[in-house]
Enzyme design. Structure first.
Site, PDB file in Angstrom:
ATOM      1  N   LYS A 159       0.846  -1.216   0.000  1.00 43.18           N
ATOM      2  CA  LYS A 159       0.000   0.000   0.000  1.00 43.18           C
ATOM      3  C   LYS A 159       0.876   1.258   0.000  1.00 43.18           C
ATOM      4  O   LYS A 159       0.647   2.186  -0.766  1.00 43.18           O
ATOM      5  CB  LYS A 159      -0.917   0.017   1.242  1.00 43.18           C
ATOM      6  CG  LYS A 159      -1.824  -1.203   1.360  1.00 43.18           C
ATOM      7  CD  LYS A 159      -2.714  -1.129   2.585  1.00 43.18           C
ATOM      8  CE  LYS A 159      -1.996  -1.239   3.909  1.00 43.18           C
ATOM      9  NZ  LYS A 159      -1.318  -2.542   4.140  1.00 43.18           N
ATOM     10  N   ARG A 167      -0.778  -8.910  13.134  1.00 47.09           N
ATOM     11  CA  ARG A 167      -1.396  -7.900  12.255  1.00 47.09           C
ATOM     12  C   ARG A 167      -2.184  -8.563  11.134  1.00 47.09           C
ATOM     13  O   ARG A 167      -3.253  -8.085  10.741  1.00 47.09           O
ATOM     14  CB  ARG A 167      -0.310  -6.982  11.671  1.00 47.09           C
ATOM     15  CG  ARG A 167       0.186  -5.968  12.702  1.00 47.09           C
ATOM     16  CD  ARG A 167       1.567  -5.423  12.396  1.00 47.09           C
ATOM     17  NE  ARG A 167       1.720  -4.852  11.087  1.00 47.09           N
ATOM     18  CZ  ARG A 167       2.876  -4.743  10.432  1.00 47.09           C
ATOM     19  NH1 ARG A 167       4.000  -5.187  10.990  1.00 47.09           N
ATOM     20  NH2 ARG A 167       2.924  -4.211   9.250  1.00 47.09           N
TER      21      ARG A 167
HETATM   22  P1  AP5 Z   1       4.825  -1.598   1.872  1.00 47.55           P
HETATM   23  O1  AP5 Z   1       4.515  -0.715   0.707  1.00 47.55           O
HETATM   24  O2  AP5 Z   1       5.553  -1.005   3.023  1.00 47.55           O
HETATM   25  O3  AP5 Z   1       3.484  -2.374   2.370  1.00 47.55           O
HETATM   26  P2  AP5 Z   1       2.225  -1.855   3.176  1.00 47.55           P
HETATM   27  O4  AP5 Z   1       1.030  -2.488   2.545  1.00 47.55           O
HETATM   28  O5  AP5 Z   1       2.247  -0.372   3.285  1.00 47.55           O
HETATM   29  O6  AP5 Z   1       2.492  -2.567   4.558  1.00 47.55           O
HETATM   30  P3  AP5 Z   1       2.379  -2.037   6.054  1.00 47.55           P
HETATM   31  O7  AP5 Z   1       3.096  -3.030   6.889  1.00 47.55           O
HETATM   32  O8  AP5 Z   1       2.793  -0.597   6.137  1.00 47.55           O
HETATM   33  O9  AP5 Z   1       0.845  -2.143   6.286  1.00 47.55           O
HETATM   34  P4  AP5 Z   1       0.131  -2.149   7.644  1.00 47.55           P
HETATM   35  O10 AP5 Z   1      -1.256  -2.016   7.199  1.00 47.55           O
HETATM   36  O11 AP5 Z   1       0.435  -3.303   8.510  1.00 47.55           O
HETATM   37  O12 AP5 Z   1       0.816  -0.923   8.437  1.00 47.55           O
HETATM   38  P5  AP5 Z   1       0.339   0.558   8.701  1.00 47.55           P
HETATM   39  O13 AP5 Z   1       1.546   1.397   8.802  1.00 47.55           O
HETATM   40  O14 AP5 Z   1      -0.728   0.954   7.759  1.00 47.55           O
HETATM   41  O15 AP5 Z   1       5.646  -2.864   1.291  1.00 47.55           O
HETATM   42  C1  AP5 Z   1       6.121  -3.863   2.149  1.00 47.55           C
HETATM   43  C2  AP5 Z   1       7.517  -4.341   1.690  1.00 47.55           C
HETATM   44  O16 AP5 Z   1       7.393  -5.024   0.447  1.00 47.55           O
HETATM   45  C3  AP5 Z   1       8.524  -3.208   1.450  1.00 47.55           C
HETATM   46  O17 AP5 Z   1       9.785  -3.640   1.825  1.00 47.55           O
HETATM   47  C4  AP5 Z   1       8.439  -2.961  -0.076  1.00 47.55           C
HETATM   48  O18 AP5 Z   1       9.658  -2.446  -0.601  1.00 47.55           O
HETATM   49  C5  AP5 Z   1       8.133  -4.363  -0.581  1.00 47.55           C
HETATM   50  N1  AP5 Z   1       7.262  -4.374  -1.763  1.00 47.55           N
HETATM   51  C6  AP5 Z   1       6.186  -3.581  -2.008  1.00 47.55           C
HETATM   52  N2  AP5 Z   1       5.603  -3.917  -3.172  1.00 47.55           N
HETATM   53  C7  AP5 Z   1       6.316  -4.968  -3.668  1.00 47.55           C
HETATM   54  C8  AP5 Z   1       6.207  -5.766  -4.858  1.00 47.55           C
HETATM   55  N3  AP5 Z   1       5.231  -5.551  -5.763  1.00 47.55           N
HETATM   56  N4  AP5 Z   1       7.105  -6.769  -5.027  1.00 47.55           N
HETATM   57  C9  AP5 Z   1       8.083  -6.989  -4.118  1.00 47.55           C
HETATM   58  N5  AP5 Z   1       8.255  -6.273  -2.987  1.00 47.55           N
HETATM   59  C10 AP5 Z   1       7.367  -5.265  -2.767  1.00 47.55           C
HETATM   60  O19 AP5 Z   1      -0.322   0.425  10.146  1.00 47.55           O
HETATM   61  C11 AP5 Z   1       0.468   0.099  11.260  1.00 47.55           C
HETATM   62  C12 AP5 Z   1      -0.387   0.066  12.521  1.00 47.55           C
HETATM   63  O20 AP5 Z   1      -0.993   1.368  12.719  1.00 47.55           O
HETATM   64  C13 AP5 Z   1      -1.556  -0.905  12.540  1.00 47.55           C
HETATM   65  O21 AP5 Z   1      -1.147  -2.191  12.917  1.00 47.55           O
HETATM   66  C14 AP5 Z   1      -2.472  -0.242  13.586  1.00 47.55           C
HETATM   67  O22 AP5 Z   1      -2.003  -0.471  14.885  1.00 47.55           O
HETATM   68  C15 AP5 Z   1      -2.300   1.246  13.301  1.00 47.55           C
HETATM   69  N6  AP5 Z   1      -3.279   1.798  12.362  1.00 47.55           N
HETATM   70  C16 AP5 Z   1      -2.985   2.360  11.156  1.00 47.55           C
HETATM   71  N7  AP5 Z   1      -4.112   2.776  10.538  1.00 47.55           N
HETATM   72  C17 AP5 Z   1      -5.129   2.469  11.393  1.00 47.55           C
HETATM   73  C18 AP5 Z   1      -6.544   2.626  11.307  1.00 47.55           C
HETATM   74  N8  AP5 Z   1      -7.122   3.174  10.225  1.00 47.55           N
HETATM   75  N9  AP5 Z   1      -7.291   2.172  12.331  1.00 47.55           N
HETATM   76  C19 AP5 Z   1      -6.723   1.611  13.414  1.00 47.55           C
HETATM   77  N10 AP5 Z   1      -5.396   1.416  13.557  1.00 47.55           N
HETATM   78  C20 AP5 Z   1      -4.609   1.855  12.548  1.00 47.55           C
END
Ligand code: AP5
Ligand code: MG
Length: 225
Positions: free
Chosen positions: A13, A171
């Protein structure tokens, strides 16, 4: 352009959000990044959210809604926004629609970036982030040129504290239980676009962009009428 990015933790994402933002010049808003910055700077929001994020649990809906509401009323969001990691519950999705309906500018497209759980775990384990600008790297698929240093700003790369295997698994299970129903919410009225995320980053972006170009074209046709 008002977009939502959905998908398992590690689906890509953040990576795709950056690309869309670069091409279309609209802000990429990651609730996770906003919360992590708040924790690092010790704000009230950060203190409240810390216990949830470190366990891989969602922060309470009202807190997440407040974060997004405060962000999307900023002037740089006038032409649209990309929400990454929000909404994460059906209640958040409903409430977002309710609030946006007041201004007549609802979510236009929700992208579900699909990867397997095994792929998600592998990506999370090898992800590195820039401590200064938040750029996202991967030890194999998307490497920084200098060892441990961000290509874009020279900041130091680090591993997110919730990227341990145990918290990542937590998660994933939270996602399946609380966020997966959001797909159905957007699917009901035709706003959900499913994207195969297990391909190189550029190919995933090309798929997303195919739909975005249609959206831009339809908007222009609408304006001309
Ligand atoms: P990356 O782009 O970083 O993936 P992502 O989908 O953004 O993963 P996240 O771990 O950030 O998602 P998340 O939902 O767990 O965390 P968030 O910060 O939103 O890519 C991942 C890796 O793969 C990277 O190394 C990248 O280079 C690689 N990659 C990407 N695309 C690729 C491809 N096509 N091929 C190969 N490699 C690839 O949330 C964190 C925490 O915040 C949650 O757990 C929760 O506690 C809280 N939180 C956030 N939003 C809310 C909400 N709305 N409500 C309640 N709690 C919330
Ligand atoms: Mg992310």
């Amino acid at each position: 352009m008002r977009l939502v990015l959905l998908g398992l933790p590690g689906a890509g994402k953040g990576t795709q959000g950056d690309r869309i933002s670069e091409k279309y010049g609209i802000p990429h808003i990651s609730t996770g990044s906003i919360i992590r910055e708040s924790i690092a700077s010790g704000t009230n929001l950060g203190q409240e959210a810390d216990g949830y994020i470190s366990k891989g649990e969602l922060i309470p809906d009202e807190l997440a809604l407040r974060v997004v509401h405060e962000r999307i009323i900023q002037p740089d969001c006038k032409r649209g926004w990309i929400l990454d990691g929000f909404p994460r519950t059906v209640l958040q999705a409903q409430e977002l629609d309710r609030r946006l309906a007041e201004g007549g500018l609802g979510v236009q497209m929700a992208f579900d970036i699909r990867v397997t759980q095994a792929e998600a775990i592998e990506r999370i384990a090898k992800r590195r982030m820039c401590s200064q600008c938040g750029a996202v790297y991967h030890l194999e698929h998307y490497r920084a040129k200098g060892k441990g240093i961000c290509d874009k700003c020279g900041g130091e790369l680090y591993r997110r504290s919730d990227d341990t295997e145990e918290t990542a698994r937590r998660r994933l299970s939270v996602y399946m239980r609380q966020t997966h129903p959001v797909l159905h919410y957007y699917g009901q009225d035709g706003r959900l676009y499913s994207i195969d995320g297990v391909r190189p980053i550029d190919e995933v972006f090309a798929d997303v962009d195919h739909y975005l170009q249609k959206l831009v074209k339809d908007d222009h046709v609408g304006e001309a009428r």
